[in-house]
Enzyme design. Structure first.
Site, mmCIF file in Angstrom:
data_model
loop_
_atom_site.group_PDB
_atom_site.id
_atom_site.type_symbol
_atom_site.label_atom_id
_atom_site.label_comp_id
_atom_site.label_asym_id
_atom_site.label_seq_id
_atom_site.Cartn_x
_atom_site.Cartn_y
_atom_site.Cartn_z
ATOM 1 N N LYS A 20 0.816 -1.211 0.000
ATOM 2 C CA LYS A 20 0.000 0.000 0.000
ATOM 3 C C LYS A 20 0.850 1.262 0.000
ATOM 4 O O LYS A 20 0.597 2.195 -0.751
ATOM 5 C CB LYS A 20 -0.943 -0.002 1.201
ATOM 6 C CG LYS A 20 -2.007 -1.072 1.083
ATOM 7 C CD LYS A 20 -2.860 -1.165 2.318
ATOM 8 C CE LYS A 20 -3.693 -2.433 2.253
ATOM 9 N NZ LYS A 20 -4.343 -2.726 3.531
ATOM 10 N N ASP B 204 -7.339 -0.380 0.675
ATOM 11 C CA ASP B 204 -7.510 -0.618 2.099
ATOM 12 C C ASP B 204 -8.975 -0.964 2.350
ATOM 13 O O ASP B 204 -9.738 -1.166 1.419
ATOM 14 C CB ASP B 204 -7.086 0.604 2.909
ATOM 15 C CG ASP B 204 -7.995 1.788 2.639
ATOM 16 O OD1 ASP B 204 -8.914 1.654 1.823
ATOM 17 O OD2 ASP B 204 -7.797 2.834 3.253
#
Length: 222
Positions: free
Chosen positions: A120, A138
DNA sequence: ATCCCGAGGG
DNA sequence: CCCTCTGGAT
């Protein structure tokens, strides 16, 4: 029914989420990288404040290494997981010097090889700082992708691929940011606030929740 | 009490 | 897949 064109949807989100990068230069790869590394389990306001005071003292990898784990820790004590993050920030900075001439590498594998940098974080840096076609999924973006029909998928990776495939190239930069803010503050997990969603007209989510009933203002009561 | 703008490790 | 690391906001 799938959204035919995602452009109006994203344009509405972009207009509703003005660029928050005002005090800090998040177009600078190093600043952005450190800020994202600090961001887990914390608030955006906390990360902004900590990053600001940290960079006032140590604006470069060299200075960050000199500042050391203790010094970095002084700036980030109010954040969650700060001890591990302080170690990561210093070690990561040292590795930038050792491996990449003090620069943030524009390369996913090299980024993910740094301590504290996972998929991420690497995606956000590649997307926002370097303009690459990367997305990070997410919990917010995963939920929003499925709920709205923007990017349905059973796994985060499927949602990620769908986003990269569907979002127009000229809108990909910062799309991550718009989506995550929208998921956090409007398209919330428990009670989505559809009545104030700027993109509701393109959304397939059936639960168009009504605005809360205005409670009578409390007069001075006896 | 519950939830995070995660990563790393078992 | 699961767990742990951690502080703050709501």
């Amino acid at each position: 029914m799938p959204m035919a064109d995602v452009r109006p949807f994203l344009e509405a989100l972009a207009a509703a989420n003005p660029d928050p990068r005002s005090e800090l230069d998040y177009t600078d790869p190093y600043t952005l990288l450190i800020a994202v590394v600090l961001s887990a389990q914390t608030t955006d306001a906390g990360v902004n404040r900590a990053t600001r005071t940290l960079f006032a003292e140590a604006p470069t990898p060299e200075a960050m290494v000199r500042l050391g784990v203790e010094g970095v820790g002084q700036h980030i004590r109010t954040l969650g997981l700060w001890q591990g993050k302080a170690r990561n920030v210093v070690e990561l900075s040292r590795l930038l010097i050792e491996r990449h001439g003090g620069e943030v590498p524009r390369d996913r594998e090299a980024l993910e090889a740094l301590p504290g940098v996972g998929r991420k974080t690497a995606s956000v840096v590649l997307n926002v700082a370097f303009g690459e076609s990367a997305m990070a999924v997410d919990t917010h973006i995963f939920r929003l992708g499925n709920r709205t029909g923007l990017a349905p998928g059973k796994t985060p990776r499927e949602v990620e691929d769908a986003l990269v495939r569907r979002i127009p190239p000229d809108m990909l930069r910062n799309a991550h940011h718009w989506l995550i803010l929208h998921g956090r503050y409007v398209c919330k997990a428990r009670v989505p606030e559809c009545w104030r969603c700027v993109a509701a007209q393109w959304c397939r989510y059936p639960d168009k929740t009504p605005p809360p009933v205005e409670k009578p203002a409390k007069r001075k009561s006896p």
